[in-house]
Design an enzyme around this catalytic site. Structure first.
Site, PDB file in Angstrom:
ATOM      1  CD  GLN A 118      34.074  33.224  37.774  1.00 22.02           C
ATOM      2  OE1 GLN A 118      34.722  34.105  36.781  1.00 22.02           O
ATOM      3  NE2 GLN A 118      34.650  33.216  38.762  1.00 22.02           N
ATOM      4  CB  VAL A 120      29.467  25.875  32.029  1.00 15.69           C
ATOM      5  CG1 VAL A 120      29.575  27.492  31.848  1.00 15.69           C
ATOM      6  CG2 VAL A 120      30.840  25.064  31.381  1.00 15.69           C
ATOM      7  CG  ASP A 121      31.670  21.853  36.396  1.00 15.21           C
ATOM      8  OD1 ASP A 121      30.709  22.167  37.073  1.00 15.21           O
ATOM      9  OD2 ASP A 121      32.854  22.167  36.314  1.00 15.21           O
ATOM     10  CG  HIS A 136      30.428  32.484  32.757  1.00 15.34           C
ATOM     11  ND1 HIS A 136      31.931  32.389  33.293  1.00 15.34           N
ATOM     12  CD2 HIS A 136      30.354  33.878  32.906  1.00 15.34           C
ATOM     13  CE1 HIS A 136      32.287  33.550  33.682  1.00 15.34           C
ATOM     14  NE2 HIS A 136      31.189  34.435  33.318  1.00 15.34           N
ATOM     15  CB  CYS A 167      11.456  27.128  15.844  1.00  9.79           C
ATOM     16  SG  CYS A 167      13.283  27.222  16.377  1.00  9.79           S
ATOM     17  N   GLY A 204      38.984  29.454  43.990  1.00 10.24           N
ATOM     18  CA  GLY A 204      39.366  28.848  42.757  1.00 10.24           C
ATOM     19  C   GLY A 204      39.026  29.514  41.610  1.00 10.24           C
ATOM     20  CB  SER A 206      42.035  33.693  37.422  1.00 11.65           C
ATOM     21  OG  SER A 206      41.094  33.814  36.598  1.00 11.65           O
ATOM     22  CB  ALA A 248      38.711  24.704  46.388  1.00 12.45           C
TER      23      ALA A 248
HETATM   24  N1  APR Z   1      41.716  24.814  44.420  1.00  9.29           N
HETATM   25  C1  APR Z   1      41.675  26.240  44.327  1.00  9.29           C
HETATM   26  N2  APR Z   1      42.080  26.880  43.235  1.00  9.29           N
HETATM   27  C2  APR Z   1      42.637  26.349  42.219  1.00  9.29           C
HETATM   28  C3  APR Z   1      42.980  25.081  42.199  1.00  9.29           C
HETATM   29  C4  APR Z   1      42.452  24.548  43.348  1.00  9.29           C
HETATM   30  N3  APR Z   1      42.654  23.321  43.425  1.00  9.29           N
HETATM   31  N4  APR Z   1      43.294  24.825  41.055  1.00  9.29           N
HETATM   32  C5  APR Z   1      43.712  25.833  40.375  1.00  9.29           C
HETATM   33  N5  APR Z   1      43.162  26.991  41.088  1.00  9.29           N
HETATM   34  C6  APR Z   1      42.939  28.208  40.755  1.00  9.29           C
HETATM   35  C7  APR Z   1      44.377  28.879  39.951  1.00  9.29           C
HETATM   36  O1  APR Z   1      45.427  29.151  40.588  1.00  9.29           O
HETATM   37  C8  APR Z   1      43.249  29.861  39.196  1.00  9.29           C
HETATM   38  O2  APR Z   1      43.574  31.297  39.903  1.00  9.29           O
HETATM   39  O3  APR Z   1      41.736  28.415  39.895  1.00  9.29           O
HETATM   40  C9  APR Z   1      41.883  29.709  39.045  1.00  9.29           C
HETATM   41  C10 APR Z   1      41.295  29.267  37.743  1.00  9.29           C
HETATM   42  O4  APR Z   1      41.283  30.549  36.920  1.00  9.29           O
HETATM   43  P1  APR Z   1      40.678  30.606  35.728  1.00  9.29           P
HETATM   44  O5  APR Z   1      41.021  29.111  34.786  1.00  9.29           O
HETATM   45  O6  APR Z   1      41.146  31.900  35.035  1.00  9.29           O
HETATM   46  O7  APR Z   1      39.101  30.147  35.848  1.00  9.29           O
HETATM   47  P2  APR Z   1      38.295  31.085  36.298  1.00  9.29           P
HETATM   48  O8  APR Z   1      38.718  32.222  37.032  1.00  9.29           O
HETATM   49  O9  APR Z   1      36.916  30.274  36.626  1.00  9.29           O
HETATM   50  O10 APR Z   1      37.838  31.803  34.923  1.00  9.29           O
HETATM   51  C11 APR Z   1      36.548  32.752  34.673  1.00  9.29           C
HETATM   52  O11 APR Z   1      37.246  32.528  32.347  1.00  9.29           O
HETATM   53  O12 APR Z   1      37.715  30.879  30.886  1.00  9.29           O
HETATM   54  C12 APR Z   1      36.576  31.623  31.442  1.00  9.29           C
HETATM   55  O13 APR Z   1      34.455  31.033  31.008  1.00  9.29           O
HETATM   56  C13 APR Z   1      35.626  30.853  31.745  1.00  9.29           C
HETATM   57  O14 APR Z   1      34.005  30.699  33.603  1.00  9.29           O
HETATM   58  C14 APR Z   1      35.607  31.015  33.133  1.00  9.29           C
HETATM   59  C15 APR Z   1      36.080  32.190  33.337  1.00  9.29           C
END
Ligand code: APR
Length: 265
Positions: A118, A120-121, A136, A167, A204, A206, A248
């Protein structure tokens, strides 16, 4: 309970691989097909802020709707372009971390391996992962807002955003904004990879942002062993077969090390 925690800590100091359940390693060692879904947590250790975390300083006063929707871009294309340019610079200064590198190693250990992200980096690709399924988009790519075509070079006329050389339309980042559909091909590929694997890793993320958040459930429904790697519990945690509570960048290298050791044994 306290004793278990202490024993776990001592074992971890002497042999970091002890944090990965041996049964998980044994089962994974015989897996033919592995799928991994990654989220912002995987890039956290590279210092890449999440979308919301990046909304600091100058950007704190804007809502996501003002920065990351097609409507926002139509209303104020300069603001949106500059927000992404700022984030692009952050990403350009970041380096892949041990989690990205461990996933490159994992790709080489299995017959079939799919990496869905997910993020985009583009850090998975910079680490060396091949054929990454980007749900994404990718902030480092630019497309024409009118035609959706990828544009790699354009004349610097001072326009912000710059204009499409073909264009004359405005250029924008190749990311999926709020209110935009998911890329069909990538979503299909991700769904197939999630429903046809022996092991599914959710790392990593949510698991609250749909439709990506549905992929672990689809994997569970299809009979895969589901492993979560996240220091914090998520809605997936109670359903996962294994929930490895850790960063991670620590857990994935340990897992790869344990896997290689078990294959040599
Ligand atoms: N290792 C593993 N997990 C981690 C670490 C780490 N070092 N640090 C933080 N996390 C976990 C957090 O506990 C959290 O559950 O990474 C998760 C990040 O969650 P979000 O910020 O919600 O990111 P993501 O799940 O990728 O969100 C999905 O939402 O904001 C939009 O488009 C954006 O792609 C993104 C999408």
């Amino acid at each position: 309970m306290e004793l278990i925690v202490v024993v776990g800590f001592l074992k971890r100091r002497n042999n970091p691989a002890m944090t990965i359940p041996a049964e998980l390693v044994q089962r994974l060692a015989t897996a033919k097909s592995v799928t991994v879904l990654t989220g912002a947590g995987v890039s956290a250790e590279s210092g890449v802020p999440t979308f919301r975390d990046a909304q600091t300083g100058l950007w704190a006063k804007y809502s996501p709707e003002e920065l990351a929707t097609p409507r926002a871009f139509r209303r104020n294309p300069r603001l949106v372009w500059e927000w992404y340019e700022w984030r692009r610079n952050l990403v350009a200064g970041a380096k892949p971390n041990p989690a990205h590198l461990a996933l490159v190693e994992m790709q080489n250990l299995f017959l079939r391996f799919h990496l869905i992200t997910q993020n985009v980096d583009g850090l998975h690709q910079r680490a060396g992962s091949r054929h990454v399924i980007e749900l994404h988009g990718n902030i480092t790519r630019t497309i024409c807002f009118e035609e959706g075509t990828i544009v790699s070079t354009w004349k610097d006329t001072g326009d912000v955003p710059p204009k499409c050389p073909a264009c004359g339309g405005l250029l924008r980042p190749d990311v999926v904004w709020f209110e935009e559909p998911m890329p069909e091909e990538e979503m299909q590929e991700a769904m197939t990879a999630s429903t046809h694997c022996d092991f599914f890793f959710s790392v990593g993320t949510s698991t609250v942002v749909y439709p990506a958040a549905a992929l672990p459930s689809e994997a569970l429904r299809s009979g895969a062993t589901v492993v979560e790697i996240n220091p914090q519990p998520t809605p997936l945690t109670p359903q996962a077969h294994y929930a490895l509570a850790g960063a991670a960048g620590v857990v994935l290298p340990e897992l790869v090390m344990a896997l290689k050791a078990s294959r040599l044994a």
